[in-house]
Scaffold this active site. Structure first.
Site, PDB file in Angstrom:
ATOM      1  N   LYS A 135       0.812  -1.213   0.000  1.00 43.50           N
ATOM      2  CA  LYS A 135       0.000   0.000   0.000  1.00 43.50           C
ATOM      3  C   LYS A 135       0.848   1.267   0.000  1.00 43.50           C
ATOM      4  CE  LYS A 135      -2.685   0.698   3.532  1.00 43.50           C
ATOM      5  NZ  LYS A 135      -3.776   0.599   4.514  1.00 43.50           N
ATOM      6  N   ARG A 179     -12.979   1.494   7.645  1.00 43.46           N
ATOM      7  CA  ARG A 179     -12.574   0.223   8.235  1.00 43.46           C
ATOM      8  C   ARG A 179     -13.783  -0.662   8.552  1.00 43.46           C
ATOM      9  NH1 ARG A 179      -7.162   0.174   9.816  1.00 43.46           N
ATOM     10  NH2 ARG A 179      -6.308   2.252  10.155  1.00 43.46           N
ATOM     11  N   ARG A 195      11.860  -9.069   7.312  1.00 45.53           N
ATOM     12  CA  ARG A 195      12.227  -7.651   7.356  1.00 45.53           C
ATOM     13  C   ARG A 195      13.277  -7.361   8.426  1.00 45.53           C
ATOM     14  NH1 ARG A 195       7.226  -3.974   7.067  1.00 45.53           N
ATOM     15  NH2 ARG A 195       6.690  -4.888   9.084  1.00 45.53           N
ATOM     16  N   ARG A 244      12.388  -6.078  14.088  1.00 49.77           N
ATOM     17  CA  ARG A 244      11.376  -5.605  15.047  1.00 49.77           C
ATOM     18  C   ARG A 244      10.751  -6.802  15.730  1.00 49.77           C
ATOM     19  NH1 ARG A 244       8.117  -2.203  11.152  1.00 49.77           N
ATOM     20  NH2 ARG A 244       9.284  -0.305  10.943  1.00 49.77           N
ATOM     21  N   ARG A 277      -2.224 -10.638  12.668  1.00 51.92           N
ATOM     22  CA  ARG A 277      -2.566  -9.398  11.955  1.00 51.92           C
ATOM     23  C   ARG A 277      -3.320  -9.682  10.666  1.00 51.92           C
ATOM     24  NH1 ARG A 277       3.243  -6.937  11.946  1.00 51.92           N
ATOM     25  NH2 ARG A 277       2.514  -5.382  10.477  1.00 51.92           N
TER      26      ARG A 277
END
Ligand SMILES: [Zn+2]
Length: 216
Positions: free
Chosen positions: A14, A89, A128, A163, A174
């Site tokens: 996105k 949302r 990541r 992270r 998620r």
């Protein structure tokens, strides 16, 4: 250019897509998170109210979000087309947003879902790593942006770290939340007939597919 509502899973692309549309097609990028932060920083009456709510760790009401959005949509830079990111949302927000734009004489535009494979999303998040010193982002699993030397930043030689929530369990949770939350929205826009899917595996292909949808 057509207005766009973007719906995408975590790490679906996105941010990258929005950036390309802003740069190449002069889109205005509207995120409700930014609107809230800016209003809070501005410190007027509404801003103070928002700061208090955020400080209490509570959710800002739809009423406030719609007020900010309505103000934002009165600005001139949206006339060339805007991307709505992270909103609506919920189904009730989508319905209220329909009414609001109608009243303002703004075209709802198209709703674009970035359809990225589950495995790709997982690799993008689990692989990541970030540089402790300059914040550059790399990935050890996708084959894109792989650091040249394991654990070391290409740009500044800093140490790379992960992270704590970029792990498989957290990604799965998620992703599940994303699916549950967006399913009714996707159904709603599908029925209205303005839902489009684009593939999110490759940056250039993603841009090409959305460009085919943008012209009035
Ligand atoms: Zn670095």
């Amino acid at each position: 250019m057509k207005n766009i509502i973007l719906i995408a899973a975590p790490a679906a692309g996105k941010g990258t897509l929005s950036e390309m549309l802003v740069e190449k097609h002069n889109y205005a990028h509207i995120s409700t998170g930014d609107l809230l932060r800016n209003a809070s920083a501005k410190g007027d009456e509404l801003g103070k109210k928002i700061s208090e709510i955020l400080a209490r760790g509570e959710l800002v009401t739809d009423e406030i979000v719609f007020e900010l959005l309505e103000r934002r949509l009165q600005e001139d830079d949206i006339k060339n087309g805007y991307i709505l990111d992270g909103f609506p949302r919920t189904l009730s927000q989508a319905q209220e947003y329909d009414q609001m734009v109608k009243k303002m004489g703004i075209d709802l535009g198209i709703v674009v879902v970035i359809d990225t494979k589950y495995e790709t999303l997982k690799k993008r998040i689990v692989g990541r790593v970030l540089c402790k010193d300059c914040g550059s982002v790399y990935n050890t699993l996708t084959g894109v942006n792989t650091p040249k030397v394991d654990g070391i930043c290409d740009k500044c030689g800093g140490e790379l770290y992960k992270r704590s929530d970029d792990n498989e369990e957290s990604f799965e949770a998620r992703f599940k939340t994303y699916q549950e939350k967006t399913a009714p929205l996707i159904e709603y826009y599908k029925e209205k007939g303005n839902l489009f899917l684009i593939k999110g595996e490759d940056k250039e292909q993603m841009l090409e597919e959305i460009e085919a949808l943008l012209h009035d």
